[in-house]
Write an enzyme that holds these catalytic residues in place. Sequence first.
Site, PDB file in Angstrom:
ATOM      1  N   CYS A 137      -9.106 -18.613  -0.749  1.00  0.00           N
ATOM      2  CA  CYS A 137      -9.413 -19.083   0.602  1.00  0.00           C
ATOM      3  C   CYS A 137      -8.145 -19.202   1.439  1.00  0.00           C
ATOM      4  O   CYS A 137      -7.396 -20.176   1.313  1.00  0.00           O
ATOM      5  CB  CYS A 137     -10.144 -20.419   0.541  1.00  0.00           C
ATOM      6  SG  CYS A 137     -10.564 -21.072   2.168  1.00  0.00           S
ATOM      7  N   CYS A 140      -8.023 -22.214   3.777  1.00  0.00           N
ATOM      8  CA  CYS A 140      -7.726 -23.475   3.087  1.00  0.00           C
ATOM      9  C   CYS A 140      -6.243 -23.561   2.712  1.00  0.00           C
ATOM     10  O   CYS A 140      -5.608 -24.595   2.874  1.00  0.00           O
ATOM     11  CB  CYS A 140      -8.513 -23.602   1.788  1.00  0.00           C
ATOM     12  SG  CYS A 140     -10.232 -23.113   1.891  1.00  0.00           S
ATOM     13  N   ASP A 141      -5.696 -22.475   2.191  1.00  0.00           N
ATOM     14  CA  ASP A 141      -4.398 -22.564   1.521  1.00  0.00           C
ATOM     15  C   ASP A 141      -3.251 -21.813   2.188  1.00  0.00           C
ATOM     16  O   ASP A 141      -2.101 -21.960   1.774  1.00  0.00           O
ATOM     17  CB  ASP A 141      -4.552 -22.073   0.068  1.00  0.00           C
ATOM     18  CG  ASP A 141      -5.539 -22.944  -0.714  1.00  0.00           C
ATOM     19  OD1 ASP A 141      -5.583 -24.152  -0.433  1.00  0.00           O
ATOM     20  OD2 ASP A 141      -6.252 -22.417  -1.578  1.00  0.00           O
TER      21      ASP A 141
END
Length: 313
Positions: A137, A140-141
């Site tokens: 992701c 997300c990261d």
Amino acid sequence: MSTIEKVECLIIGSGPAGYTAAIYAARAGLKPLMYTGMQPGGQLTITTEVENYPGYPKGIQGPEMMEDFKAQAERFGTDIRFGYASKVDFTGPVHKVWVDETTEIHANTVVIATGASAKWLGLPSEERLNGFGVSACAVCDGFFFKQQDVAIVGAGDTAAEEATYLSKICKKVYMIVRRSEMRASKAMQDRVKNTPNIEILWDSETKEILGEKAVDGALITNLKTGEERKLDITGFFVAIGHTPNTLIFKDWITMDEQGYIETIPGTSKTNIKGVFAVGDAQDKVYRQAVTAAGSGCMGALDAERYLAEIGVH
Ligand code: NDP
């Protein structure tokens, strides 16, 4: 022999969507029963830091956040059980769900919150370094790789979108594409091709992700020439698609060709009255914890209204 239990509201799945549905359903007095599935807490339990969920200004570890969700659902009386729904029968007005072959639940409403699972390449190094530089992701990261060099595997719309996203944060993005063309829409491809700090490696396969405790490189093979190349990267993103966990519903619920459940736009309603779908099981575009939680709320509110309509609650 299986035991039969009757409930007003059954929630299948325990990610942000399932727990949020549980919080709302429990506070509305529906006495929800939740089966967690094989991975209690869902996909967030395999991530590390979550920095984009509102309400946690300092960020929080994914597993810890899901413990908070669970505690909040339990606080209002959700009956949370570890178990795997393996079969359903949505013929009648009362919906039947079998759990672990031993329990048969008869529910007036069912909220499907079974989520989706990211597809992985299947390399041992990918599994070992998951959460330590390997991620599925970028949204997300990606932030953790600010001004660093990263790679992303995949050639669909997700990979193209995430490569573009990463190019704004990272110094350099290698896009590893296994064929000599991309599956992504033309507009997305053009965007990738016109971004100076994205380098596309065509006809390429990842042989190994390198690093002991964290990613520090990757070995890439050119499938046409056999040539091997080492990339100096600290982040390795996998964007080769997701599989929605919806197989047990396929004989009853309308889905798209990939298995994502179709809901009536603006609601969580499926084609079966009293059965609602929330979170990643029905969302292949946004796939965020916060959007999943929002749709979980919709599922509980739709279930509550349906129960009132049929005079059960
Ligand atoms: P897709 O299934 O569309 O694409 C997966 C990609 O990963 C393909 O390019 C495939 O390669 C590649 N791939 C699969 N397995 C491997 C492997 N083992 N090694 C290397 N590469 C591999 O998944 P997406 O997640 O990209 O998209 C899912 C759906 O969601 C699509 O319908 C997409 O259009 C949609 N979507 C729409 C968005 C939007 O409209 N903004 C944003 C994101 C997704 P190959 O092409 O060779 O098969």
